[in-house]
Enzyme design. Sequence first.
Site, mmCIF file in Angstrom:
data_model
loop_
_atom_site.group_PDB
_atom_site.id
_atom_site.type_symbol
_atom_site.label_atom_id
_atom_site.label_comp_id
_atom_site.label_asym_id
_atom_site.label_seq_id
_atom_site.Cartn_x
_atom_site.Cartn_y
_atom_site.Cartn_z
ATOM 1 C CD GLU A 154 2.333 4.623 1.861
ATOM 2 O OE1 GLU A 154 1.836 3.641 1.302
ATOM 3 O OE2 GLU A 154 2.674 5.671 1.221
ATOM 4 C CD GLU A 213 0.787 0.146 -0.282
ATOM 5 O OE1 GLU A 213 0.759 1.371 -0.109
ATOM 6 O OE2 GLU A 213 0.101 -0.445 -1.136
ATOM 7 C CG HIS A 239 -0.004 8.794 0.547
ATOM 8 N ND1 HIS A 239 -0.548 9.249 -0.624
ATOM 9 C CD2 HIS A 239 -0.054 7.447 0.487
ATOM 10 C CE1 HIS A 239 -0.930 8.224 -1.365
ATOM 11 N NE2 HIS A 239 -0.640 7.116 -0.714
ATOM 12 N NE ARG A 240 1.360 7.091 -3.511
ATOM 13 C CZ ARG A 240 0.596 7.108 -4.587
ATOM 14 N NH1 ARG A 240 0.963 7.784 -5.646
ATOM 15 N NH2 ARG A 240 -0.541 6.432 -4.630
ATOM 16 C CG ASP A 249 -0.766 13.101 -1.299
ATOM 17 O OD1 ASP A 249 -0.446 12.011 -0.790
ATOM 18 O OD2 ASP A 249 -1.546 13.206 -2.267
ATOM 19 C CG HIS A 262 2.223 3.830 -6.159
ATOM 20 N ND1 HIS A 262 1.413 3.422 -7.200
ATOM 21 C CD2 HIS A 262 1.443 3.825 -5.069
ATOM 22 C CE1 HIS A 262 0.204 3.192 -6.742
ATOM 23 N NE2 HIS A 262 0.179 3.423 -5.450
ATOM 24 C CG ASP A 298 3.818 2.884 -2.295
ATOM 25 O OD1 ASP A 298 2.885 2.405 -1.645
ATOM 26 O OD2 ASP A 298 3.885 4.085 -2.635
ATOM 27 C CE LYS A 355 1.450 0.363 -3.879
ATOM 28 N NZ LYS A 355 0.019 0.363 -3.570
HETATM 29 O O1 G3P Z 1 -0.651 2.719 2.371
HETATM 30 C C1 G3P Z 1 -1.688 3.589 2.091
HETATM 31 C C2 G3P Z 1 -1.763 3.921 0.628
HETATM 32 O O2 G3P Z 1 -0.470 4.261 0.200
HETATM 33 C C3 G3P Z 1 -2.289 2.792 -0.207
HETATM 34 O O3 G3P Z 1 -2.532 3.133 -1.523
HETATM 35 O O4 G3P Z 1 -1.963 3.282 -3.907
HETATM 36 O O5 G3P Z 1 -1.247 5.099 -2.377
HETATM 37 O O6 G3P Z 1 -0.144 2.876 -2.291
HETATM 38 P P1 G3P Z 1 -1.414 3.616 -2.567
HETATM 39 MG MG MG Z 2 1.218 3.204 -0.612
#
Ligand code: G3P
Ligand code: MG
Length: 249
Positions: free
Chosen positions: A46, A112, A19-20, A233, A60, A48, A114
């Site tokens: 993943e 993702e 995640h990120r 994470d 993000h 953003d 945004k």
């Molecule tokens: O894509 C999953 C997750 O990243 C969505 O929420 O706010 O972390 O971008 P956020």
């Molecule tokens: Mg995300």
Amino acid sequence: MEVDPRGAQDAGLPVCIAHRGASGHEPENTLRAFARALDLGATWLELDVHLVHDRLLVIHDDTLDRTTDGRGPLAVHSLAELRAVDAGSGERIPFLEEVLELAAGRARLNVELKGPGTAAPTVKLLQAEVAAGRWQPGQLLLSSFDWDALKETRQLEPALPVAPLMGKGAGGEILEVAERMEAEAIHISRWSARSRLVAAAHARGLAVRVFPVNRPWEYDLMVRLEIDGIFTDFPEQALSWGALAPELV
Ligand code: G3P
Ligand code: MG
């Protein structure tokens, strides 16, 4: 060989998505975080993206304040200014192209969407990567809380898989939306992960992936719920608990 998004479910364990990047260890959404995730064994990243001055920036928020030493909305700064800020540990805010170059052949990538206007330029960039042979459509996945943005990507390029995102919420509508746009999955927050929703998604052929999952008891619950993927994470932790690193080809 195309990646089977449901493969992990067949094995009874979720796949691990960084995640990120490895954002528990390195500044989120930086090249350093993505490189660290790869080093830790993650094969799915993943990130953003926001569109600023016709470029796709990997960040993000739509402001600089939380994740950099800059201030204010992205849009009020020039690209040069945005690239000059420190996104942590001396890292720059990456362009999407830079992450694509780093991860090609090493990981799947969930982009993702945004900000507004991200759908068309992202599709165009990914189409070029596929045409150049650096990426396969099945290694790429577009997701967004903005379901209209995903519908737009489907019209522009049906070969690119999509997954609508949902935060805290009741959840019924996302299944209809996902089915209509022929999504491969739904991506939902941990607070929305309920056995009824998971079963209903699976009955429609949709994988279910959940964010964020960083603690062992959260992971155990996701396994009990038969979740297909987790955004974490700390990818090395999830892998040590049994989460799977999907193969690329
Ligand atoms: O894509 C999953 C997750 O990243 C969505 O929420 O706010 O972390 O971008 P956020
Ligand atoms: Mg995300």
